[in-house]
Design a protein around this motif. Structure first.
Motif, mmCIF file in Angstrom:
data_model
loop_
_atom_site.group_PDB
_atom_site.id
_atom_site.type_symbol
_atom_site.label_atom_id
_atom_site.label_comp_id
_atom_site.label_asym_id
_atom_site.label_seq_id
_atom_site.Cartn_x
_atom_site.Cartn_y
_atom_site.Cartn_z
ATOM 1 N N ILE A 58 0.836 -1.202 0.000
ATOM 2 C CA ILE A 58 0.000 0.000 0.000
ATOM 3 C C ILE A 58 0.871 1.253 0.000
ATOM 4 C CG2 ILE A 58 -1.661 1.309 1.379
ATOM 5 C CD1 ILE A 58 -2.791 -1.420 2.306
ATOM 6 N N SER A 59 1.968 1.215 0.743
ATOM 7 C CA SER A 59 2.852 2.379 0.829
ATOM 8 C C SER A 59 3.481 2.702 -0.519
ATOM 9 C CB SER A 59 3.942 2.130 1.871
ATOM 10 O OG SER A 59 3.377 1.939 3.136
ATOM 11 N N VAL A 60 4.008 1.679 -1.190
ATOM 12 C CA VAL A 60 4.629 1.918 -2.501
ATOM 13 C C VAL A 60 3.573 2.356 -3.511
ATOM 14 C CG1 VAL A 60 5.887 0.828 -4.397
ATOM 15 C CG2 VAL A 60 6.563 0.371 -2.056
ATOM 16 N N LEU A 61 2.407 1.732 -3.483
ATOM 17 C CA LEU A 61 1.315 2.101 -4.388
ATOM 18 C C LEU A 61 0.949 3.569 -4.217
ATOM 19 C CD1 LEU A 61 -1.083 1.269 -6.316
ATOM 20 C CD2 LEU A 61 -2.359 0.827 -4.242
ATOM 21 N N ALA A 62 0.733 3.995 -2.977
ATOM 22 C CA ALA A 62 0.319 5.376 -2.715
ATOM 23 C C ALA A 62 1.414 6.370 -3.099
ATOM 24 C CB ALA A 62 -0.060 5.529 -1.242
ATOM 25 N N ALA A 63 2.663 6.042 -2.769
ATOM 26 C CA ALA A 63 3.759 6.972 -3.055
ATOM 27 C C ALA A 63 3.984 7.133 -4.556
ATOM 28 C CB ALA A 63 5.034 6.490 -2.374
ATOM 29 N N VAL A 64 3.929 6.034 -5.295
ATOM 30 C CA VAL A 64 4.148 6.125 -6.743
ATOM 31 C C VAL A 64 2.984 6.852 -7.411
ATOM 32 C CG1 VAL A 64 4.392 4.787 -8.871
ATOM 33 C CG2 VAL A 64 5.686 4.143 -6.851
ATOM 34 N N LEU A 65 1.757 6.594 -6.952
ATOM 35 C CA LEU A 65 0.612 7.305 -7.530
ATOM 36 C C LEU A 65 0.677 8.797 -7.227
ATOM 37 C CD1 LEU A 65 -2.467 4.970 -6.991
ATOM 38 C CD2 LEU A 65 -1.398 5.617 -9.132
ATOM 39 N N ALA A 66 1.101 9.158 -6.012
ATOM 40 C CA ALA A 66 1.127 10.573 -5.628
ATOM 41 C C ALA A 66 2.279 11.315 -6.293
ATOM 42 C CB ALA A 66 1.223 10.689 -4.110
ATOM 43 N N LEU A 67 3.471 10.751 -6.243
ATOM 44 C CA LEU A 67 4.644 11.476 -6.724
ATOM 45 C C LEU A 67 4.931 11.257 -8.209
ATOM 46 C CD1 LEU A 67 6.975 10.977 -3.655
ATOM 47 C CD2 LEU A 67 5.665 12.993 -4.278
ATOM 48 N N GLY A 68 4.372 10.211 -8.793
ATOM 49 C CA GLY A 68 4.632 9.948 -10.199
ATOM 50 C C GLY A 68 3.519 10.373 -11.119
ATOM 51 N N ARG A 69 2.650 11.247 -10.628
ATOM 52 C CA ARG A 69 1.483 11.622 -11.438
ATOM 53 C C ARG A 69 1.847 12.427 -12.668
ATOM 54 N NH1 ARG A 69 1.510 14.725 -6.923
ATOM 55 N NH2 ARG A 69 1.484 16.970 -7.226
ATOM 56 N N ARG A 70 3.006 13.093 -12.657
ATOM 57 C CA ARG A 70 3.421 13.870 -13.829
ATOM 58 C C ARG A 70 4.241 13.044 -14.804
ATOM 59 N NH1 ARG A 70 4.962 19.925 -11.927
ATOM 60 N NH2 ARG A 70 2.926 20.430 -11.097
#
Length: 139
Positions: A58-70
């Motif tokens: 869940i942590s990796v999923l949330a971080a990649v979705l939040a910070l990799g949105r661009r």
């Protein structure tokens, strides 16, 4: 601030490292919640490996979705790289921990969950640019 277009094949190292760091912070925030669930006997003590692996995913999923949105291209590389950096950080932190005896049993689950979370984030994040379809005239 305008979006920067990345050249094809460019590796987003900075976003990978930032995502892994954010995932590590999220993982540390999950630990008191899991401890509280076990303390309140909402779940049994045998669920500790499952909760640890789920928290990592869940942590990796949330971080990649939040910070990799661009990130428009290379999202799979971003997700897997962030999961790998996260796993390396967990391994390095656990080497300094005095009771690392249970880590070899947890490590495969954490690795699978972290890489799975990164892959899922890459799939959920979408692909590259959307192009307009040519209009076809009906006869």
């Amino acid at each position: 601030m305008p979006r920067q277009e990345r050249k094809r094949g460019e590796v987003p190292w900075r976003t990978m490292v930032c995502s892994a760091g954010a995932a590590l912070l999220l993982q540390l925030l999950w630990q008191p919640l899991w401890a509280l669930l076990i303390y309140r006997e909402a779940v049994g003590p045998g669920w500790t490996p499952v909760l640890t692996a789920a928290g990592a995913g869940i942590s990796v999923l949330a971080a990649v979705l939040a910070l990799g949105r661009r990130q428009r291209s290379g999202r799979l590389l971003l997700g897997c790289g962030a999961g790998g950096f996260f796993l390396a950080a967990v391994l390095l932190l656990s080497l300094g921990y005095h009771r690392a005896g249970g880590l070899p049993l947890l490590l495969p689950g954490i690795a699978a969950a972290a890489l799975g979370g990164g892959t899922l984030a890459a799939l959920l994040g979408g692909g590259g640019k959307q192009t307009a379809r040519p209009v076809r005239r009906r006869r």
